[in-house]
Each structure stands twice: as C-alpha cells, then as structure tokens.
Write a protein that holds these residues in place. Structure first.
Motif, PDB file in Angstrom:
ATOM      1  N   GLN A   1      -3.880  -7.776 -32.107  1.00 48.27           N
ATOM      2  CA  GLN A   1      -3.861  -6.564 -32.512  1.00 48.27           C
ATOM      3  C   GLN A   1      -4.955  -5.811 -32.147  1.00 48.27           C
ATOM      4  O   GLN A   1      -4.909  -4.529 -31.590  1.00 48.27           O
ATOM      5  N   VAL A   2      -6.118  -6.359 -32.008  1.00 46.84           N
ATOM      6  CA  VAL A   2      -7.271  -5.661 -31.576  1.00 46.84           C
ATOM      7  C   VAL A   2      -7.993  -6.370 -30.236  1.00 46.84           C
ATOM      8  O   VAL A   2      -8.059  -7.791 -30.520  1.00 46.84           O
ATOM      9  N   GLN A   3      -8.568  -5.950 -29.484  1.00 45.28           N
ATOM     10  CA  GLN A   3      -9.232  -6.644 -28.273  1.00 45.28           C
ATOM     11  C   GLN A   3     -10.502  -5.968 -28.297  1.00 45.28           C
ATOM     12  O   GLN A   3     -10.817  -4.648 -28.156  1.00 45.28           O
ATOM     13  N   LEU A   4     -11.458  -6.848 -28.046  1.00 45.31           N
ATOM     14  CA  LEU A   4     -13.221  -6.369 -27.583  1.00 45.31           C
ATOM     15  C   LEU A   4     -13.172  -6.960 -26.344  1.00 45.31           C
ATOM     16  O   LEU A   4     -13.044  -8.148 -26.235  1.00 45.31           O
ATOM     17  N   VAL A   5     -13.744  -6.024 -25.394  1.00 42.33           N
ATOM     18  CA  VAL A   5     -13.998  -6.486 -24.128  1.00 42.33           C
ATOM     19  C   VAL A   5     -15.536  -6.128 -23.933  1.00 42.33           C
ATOM     20  O   VAL A   5     -15.975  -5.073 -23.735  1.00 42.33           O
ATOM     21  N   VAL A  99     -13.012  -4.474 -38.365  1.00 43.25           N
ATOM     22  CA  VAL A  99     -12.074  -3.202 -38.220  1.00 43.25           C
ATOM     23  C   VAL A  99     -10.986  -3.146 -39.158  1.00 43.25           C
ATOM     24  O   VAL A  99     -10.514  -3.958 -39.812  1.00 43.25           O
ATOM     25  N   LEU A 100     -10.671  -1.795 -39.734  1.00 42.27           N
ATOM     26  CA  LEU A 100      -9.377  -1.714 -40.325  1.00 42.27           C
ATOM     27  C   LEU A 100      -8.488  -1.317 -39.418  1.00 42.27           C
ATOM     28  O   LEU A 100      -8.275  -0.478 -38.738  1.00 42.27           O
ATOM     29  N   THR A 101      -7.431  -2.192 -39.458  1.00 42.44           N
ATOM     30  CA  THR A 101      -6.123  -2.181 -38.437  1.00 42.44           C
ATOM     31  C   THR A 101      -4.934  -1.340 -39.184  1.00 42.44           C
ATOM     32  O   THR A 101      -4.983  -1.121 -40.375  1.00 42.44           O
ATOM     33  N   THR A 102      -4.288  -0.897 -38.359  1.00 39.55           N
ATOM     34  CA  THR A 102      -3.066  -0.086 -39.084  1.00 39.55           C
ATOM     35  C   THR A 102      -2.051  -0.768 -39.887  1.00 39.55           C
ATOM     36  O   THR A 102      -1.947  -0.314 -40.750  1.00 39.55           O
TER      37      THR A 102
END
Length: 126
Positions: A1-5, A99-102
């Motif tokens: 859902q979330v990616q950090l690069v 992170v607060l995701t959708t």
C-alpha cells in the motif's frame, strides 16, 4: 500500500558530505513522524534522526551538529543532510514513516502503520 524509496547513498571520504532522500508513495492520508535509521552487519537497526509532522526534530548524540533532518510534506519526502562524515557512520540507512493509510482511515479505530524503505548504503572511508 505504501512504498518508501531512498536515494543518495554512496562512498565518501571522512569529512565529506552526503544528502539522503526518501519519497513515500501509495495510499497515504497523512504521514506523522518520519525518520532515518541505520544498520551495520550483525547489529540492530538504530534510530539516527526523526522529525514529527509539527517539525520537532530529534537526533542521536553521535550525529548532533553534523546531520540535519528535514521533510517536505507536499512531496511526502524526508531528507538527511550528513556533513563531516566519519568512518563509524558507515551503514545501510533506512527511511521510515508512520503512515495513516486510506484503508486504516476507513476503520472505526484507525491506526498508524510503520513503513521502511529498502535501504541505501553509505560508506565513509578513512
């Protein structure tokens, strides 16, 4: 859902500088604390610096006065400016974000979730 690069690692001589960047993408409602960790082989991953969504910053003692953390909320990005690098700064550096995701935002009790990037190697030669 979330990616950090992450990007910006490399090899530098002692006393040199590097700037690490990290961008988050995905199903993000908001990001609270963003941080940088580092890890050397055989040791645990340690927090280096953190910055809250209100701009409050914290550093470990060994990098105070040499490293500076900053964030750009419009880009969901966090940076680490590293100066006067020392051989003991050699490590894999990871960015992290709360992170607060959708998906979480649609629940009755939304929770922040911690995400890490894949890491970028920083090597400081003496």
């Amino acid at each position: 859902q979330v990616q950090l690069v992450e990007s910006g690692g490399g090899v530098v001589q002692a006393g040199g500088s590097l700037r690490l960047s990290c961008a988050a993408s995905g199903s993000i409602v908001r990001i609270e604390t963003m941080a940088w960790y580092r890890q050397v082989p055989g040791k645990q991953r340690d927090l280096v610096a953190a910055i809250t969504n209100r701009g409050r910053k914290n550093y470990i003692d060994s990098v105070k006065g040499r490293f500076a953390i900053a964030r750009d909320d419009a880009k969901n990005a966090v940076y680490l400016e590293m100066t006067n690098l020392k051989p003991e700064d050699t490590a894999v550096y990871y960015c992290a974000a709360g992170v607060l995701t959708t998906a979480q935002a649609m629940t009755a009790s939304p929770l922040l979730e911690d995400y890490f990037g894949q890491g970028t190697q920083v090597t400081v030669s003496s």
